[in-house]
Design an enzyme around this catalytic site. Structure first.
Site, PDB file in Angstrom:
ATOM      1  CB  ALA A   9      -0.950  -0.012   1.193  1.00 57.69           C
ATOM      2  CB  ALA A  10       3.983   2.372   1.436  1.00 56.79           C
ATOM      3  NE  ARG A  56       8.206  -5.885 -17.218  1.00 61.25           N
ATOM      4  CZ  ARG A  56       8.098  -6.040 -18.523  1.00 61.25           C
ATOM      5  NH1 ARG A  56       9.045  -6.665 -19.207  1.00 61.25           N
ATOM      6  NH2 ARG A  56       7.046  -5.591 -19.170  1.00 61.25           N
ATOM      7  NE  ARG A 104       4.354  -7.461 -17.299  1.00 64.01           N
ATOM      8  CZ  ARG A 104       4.134  -7.387 -18.607  1.00 64.01           C
ATOM      9  NH1 ARG A 104       4.299  -8.444 -19.388  1.00 64.01           N
ATOM     10  NH2 ARG A 104       3.755  -6.245 -19.152  1.00 64.01           N
ATOM     11  CD  GLN A 149       1.028 -11.179   0.320  1.00 59.75           C
ATOM     12  OE1 GLN A 149       0.515 -11.199  -0.798  1.00 59.75           O
ATOM     13  NE2 GLN A 149       1.754 -10.162   0.738  1.00 59.75           N
ATOM     14  CB  VAL A 201      -1.931  -6.264  -9.003  1.00 63.71           C
ATOM     15  CG1 VAL A 201      -1.239  -5.220  -9.865  1.00 63.71           C
ATOM     16  CG2 VAL A 201      -3.441  -6.048  -9.022  1.00 63.71           C
ATOM     17  N   GLY A 202       0.570  -8.214  -8.425  1.00 69.28           N
ATOM     18  CA  GLY A 202       2.037  -8.345  -8.373  1.00 69.28           C
ATOM     19  C   GLY A 202       2.541  -9.360  -9.392  1.00 69.28           C
ATOM     20  CG  ASP A 236      -2.203  -7.284 -20.133  1.00 64.79           C
ATOM     21  OD1 ASP A 236      -1.068  -6.881 -20.391  1.00 64.79           O
ATOM     22  OD2 ASP A 236      -2.496  -7.843 -19.061  1.00 64.79           O
ATOM     23  CG  HIS A 272       0.432  -9.202 -16.965  1.00 62.71           C
ATOM     24  ND1 HIS A 272      -0.050  -8.227 -17.807  1.00 62.71           N
ATOM     25  CD2 HIS A 272       1.284  -8.561 -16.118  1.00 62.71           C
ATOM     26  CE1 HIS A 272       0.479  -7.061 -17.479  1.00 62.71           C
ATOM     27  NE2 HIS A 272       1.308  -7.232 -16.465  1.00 62.71           N
TER      28      HIS A 272
HETATM   29  P1  NAD Z   1       6.565  -0.533  -5.918  1.00 68.23           P
HETATM   30  O1  NAD Z   1       7.977  -1.025  -5.755  1.00 68.23           O
HETATM   31  O2  NAD Z   1       6.335   0.905  -6.124  1.00 68.23           O
HETATM   32  O3  NAD Z   1       5.733  -0.957  -4.641  1.00 68.23           O
HETATM   33  C1  NAD Z   1       5.705  -2.249  -4.181  1.00 68.23           C
HETATM   34  C2  NAD Z   1       5.397  -2.186  -2.698  1.00 68.23           C
HETATM   35  O4  NAD Z   1       5.196  -3.523  -2.258  1.00 68.23           O
HETATM   36  C3  NAD Z   1       6.534  -1.596  -1.858  1.00 68.23           C
HETATM   37  O5  NAD Z   1       6.025  -0.541  -1.060  1.00 68.23           O
HETATM   38  C4  NAD Z   1       7.021  -2.771  -1.029  1.00 68.23           C
HETATM   39  O6  NAD Z   1       7.460  -2.381   0.262  1.00 68.23           O
HETATM   40  C5  NAD Z   1       5.762  -3.619  -0.960  1.00 68.23           C
HETATM   41  N1  NAD Z   1       5.991  -5.029  -0.677  1.00 68.23           N
HETATM   42  C6  NAD Z   1       7.017  -5.808  -1.085  1.00 68.23           C
HETATM   43  N2  NAD Z   1       6.897  -7.048  -0.562  1.00 68.23           N
HETATM   44  C7  NAD Z   1       5.749  -7.052   0.155  1.00 68.23           C
HETATM   45  C8  NAD Z   1       5.086  -8.027   0.935  1.00 68.23           C
HETATM   46  N3  NAD Z   1       5.582  -9.245   1.085  1.00 68.23           N
HETATM   47  N4  NAD Z   1       3.936  -7.678   1.549  1.00 68.23           N
HETATM   48  C9  NAD Z   1       3.440  -6.428   1.427  1.00 68.23           C
HETATM   49  N5  NAD Z   1       4.028  -5.452   0.714  1.00 68.23           N
HETATM   50  C10 NAD Z   1       5.177  -5.763   0.090  1.00 68.23           C
HETATM   51  O7  NAD Z   1       5.892  -1.404  -7.073  1.00 68.23           O
HETATM   52  P2  NAD Z   1       4.536  -1.088  -7.871  1.00 68.23           P
HETATM   53  O8  NAD Z   1       4.849  -0.217  -9.028  1.00 68.23           O
HETATM   54  O9  NAD Z   1       3.478  -0.669  -6.927  1.00 68.23           O
HETATM   55  O10 NAD Z   1       4.229  -2.543  -8.476  1.00 68.23           O
HETATM   56  C11 NAD Z   1       3.839  -3.594  -7.640  1.00 68.23           C
HETATM   57  C12 NAD Z   1       3.742  -4.895  -8.438  1.00 68.23           C
HETATM   58  O11 NAD Z   1       2.689  -4.812  -9.410  1.00 68.23           O
HETATM   59  C13 NAD Z   1       5.004  -5.241  -9.233  1.00 68.23           C
HETATM   60  O12 NAD Z   1       5.233  -6.635  -9.143  1.00 68.23           O
HETATM   61  C14 NAD Z   1       4.629  -4.859 -10.651  1.00 68.23           C
HETATM   62  O13 NAD Z   1       5.410  -5.545 -11.605  1.00 68.23           O
HETATM   63  C15 NAD Z   1       3.177  -5.289 -10.673  1.00 68.23           C
HETATM   64  N6  NAD Z   1       2.351  -4.758 -11.746  1.00 68.23           N
HETATM   65  C16 NAD Z   1       1.435  -5.592 -12.306  1.00 68.23           C
HETATM   66  C17 NAD Z   1       0.599  -5.151 -13.308  1.00 68.23           C
HETATM   67  C18 NAD Z   1      -0.405  -6.067 -13.949  1.00 68.23           C
HETATM   68  O14 NAD Z   1      -1.004  -5.683 -14.974  1.00 68.23           O
HETATM   69  N7  NAD Z   1      -0.650  -7.277 -13.458  1.00 68.23           N
HETATM   70  C19 NAD Z   1       0.692  -3.821 -13.726  1.00 68.23           C
HETATM   71  C20 NAD Z   1       1.614  -2.975 -13.135  1.00 68.23           C
HETATM   72  C21 NAD Z   1       2.459  -3.465 -12.135  1.00 68.23           C
HETATM   73  C1  LMR Z   2       2.655  -3.609 -16.909  1.00 63.02           C
HETATM   74  O1  LMR Z   2       2.169  -4.360 -17.750  1.00 63.02           O
HETATM   75  O2  LMR Z   2       2.703  -2.370 -17.065  1.00 63.02           O
HETATM   76  C2  LMR Z   2       3.178  -4.178 -15.614  1.00 63.02           C
HETATM   77  O3  LMR Z   2       3.072  -5.566 -15.602  1.00 63.02           O
HETATM   78  C3  LMR Z   2       4.562  -3.716 -15.292  1.00 63.02           C
HETATM   79  C4  LMR Z   2       5.567  -4.404 -16.174  1.00 63.02           C
HETATM   80  O4  LMR Z   2       6.535  -4.953 -15.624  1.00 63.02           O
HETATM   81  O5  LMR Z   2       5.426  -4.379 -17.394  1.00 63.02           O
END
Ligand code: NAD
Ligand code: LMR
Length: 326
Positions: free
Chosen positions: A12-13, A92, A98, A112, A129-130, A159, A187
């Site tokens: 969330a941060a 990444r 990814r 989790q 989402v991660g 997407d 994804h």
């Molecule tokens: P970010 O680095 O800005 O934030 C990630 C946050 O997760 C950080 O604050 C970190 O402290 C926290 N974190 C790490 N491990 C954790 C855990 N075990 N429990 C709780 N919190 C934890 O990254 P972001 O830009 O917010 O992206 C987050 C994820 O979403 C990445 O894996 C990114 O690739 C993914 N993402 C997915 C999609 C999708 O379409 N599926 C799109 C965009 C980003």
């Molecule tokens: C995206 O599709 O924007 C996210 O999955 C972030 C990434 O690593 O491409």
């Protein structure tokens, strides 16, 4: 006013967390008559930053926002949650795929999944989402014995939205003219943006575009949009990812537009010959709080090949994390 629902957000941060929390608190997820409690989950070192997010949320005096919990404890964070956004994990950077994140992120989703299973409300809905989102969702699912497979999904909506927007732009129409696009599979760069059944203002998309553009420009652009954004921003997509996560959960709960379908990563039932139990993106309709796969589409040979290619990649990813699949 309805009683509040409780929504957990991990990471969330982080960048996406920061974008999504405020939109949810403002009512963008379930509308202006649905109060929300927010359970914000972070790792210990990020708790001070999370406290800043909490201060800002309070400073907005959102009419719909009730309780806020900020914690690194998973049992507390997922306690009685109705909706869960599993975002927290490493993004990444330039030059990575990814899938390269599996070793860093996969292990996050086992505890989790266990904590959601033990503490969340029985009807909880989970969106992963991660990245790599599909396989992380598979890990969470395998570690959630009290949940049914349909309760855990992975995000393909970004997407899907990208595929709509890029097609609309090419044809010179608004994105609302585009119906029935599917983004199948993972994804990742093997995802398949499928225009075979797509229409634009009622006309078949296939009749409006050139197959060469479709196969050699459009598909690659959708598949690699995440990397294009990382290149431009120096950070991965955040506001668009948060928006897609809201679209996904809102449609799941309140229903998707019934004149079109949406793409969701879900536990395969074997439709379209996709191996059962993989987390794979299919076209779905959402109604009455559930989603249902559209199972009767005829697929041309090209589509079948693309669908199988992404399936093969997900099988490989699943094999890479077999130690986390209990
Ligand atoms: P970010 O680095 O800005 O934030 C990630 C946050 O997760 C950080 O604050 C970190 O402290 C926290 N974190 C790490 N491990 C954790 C855990 N075990 N429990 C709780 N919190 C934890 O990254 P972001 O830009 O917010 O992206 C987050 C994820 O979403 C990445 O894996 C990114 O690739 C993914 N993402 C997915 C999609 C999708 O379409 N599926 C799109 C965009 C980003
Ligand atoms: C995206 O599709 O924007 C996210 O999955 C972030 C990434 O690593 O491409």
């Amino acid at each position: 006013m309805k009683p509040p629902v409780t929504i957990a957000i991990t990471g969330a941060a982080g960048n996406i967390g920061y974008a999504i929390a405020f939109r949810i608190a403002a009512g963008d997820l379930f509308g202006p008559d649905q109060p929300v409690n927010l359970n914000l989950i972070e790792i210990e070192p990020a708790l001070p930053a999370l406290e800043g997010v909490v201060m800002e949320l309070r400073d907005c005096a959102f009419p719909l926002l009730h309780d806020i919990v900020a914690t690194a404890d998973l049992d507390t964070g997922f306690g009685n949650t109705d909706y869960v956004f599993l975002i927290g994990s490493r993004p990444r950077t330039k030059g990575m795929e990814r899938q390269d994140l599996l070793s860093a992120n996969g292990a996050i989703f086992k505890p989790q999944g266990q904590a959601i299973s033990a503490n969340a409300s029985k009807d909880v809905r989970v969106l992963v989402v991660g990245n790599p989102a599909n396989t992380n969702a598979l890990i969470a699912l395998h570690n959630s014995p009290n949940l049914q497979p349909h309760q855990i999904t992975s995000m393909m909506r970004l997407d899907h939205n990208r595929a709509i927007s890029m097609l609309a732009e090419k044809i010179g129409k608004h994105s609302t003219s585009v119906k029935n696009i599917t983004v199948w599979g993972n994804h990742s760069i093997t995802q398949f943006p499928d225009l075979q059944h797509c229409t634009v203002d009622g006309e078949a998309a296939y009749s409006l575009i050139d197959q060469d553009w479709y196969k050699h420009e459009y598909m690659g652009r959708v598949q690699k949009r995440g990397a294009e954004i990382i290149e431009a921003r120096g950070a991965s997509s955040a506001a668009s990812a948060a928006s897609a996560a809201i679209d996904h959960m809102r449609d799941w709960v309140l229903g998707s537009p019934q004149d079109s379908w949406v793409s969701m990563g879900l536990c395969s039932a074997g439709d379209y010959n996709v191996e059962k139990d993989l987390m794979y993106s299919f076209p779905v309709n959402c109604k009455n709080g559930n989603y249902e796969t559209i199972t009767n589409l005829e697929l041309n040979e090209f589509s079948q090949e693309m669908i199988a290619l992404s399936e093969q990649e997900l099988i490989k990813e699943r094999d890479m994390v077999k130690d986390l699949l209990s």
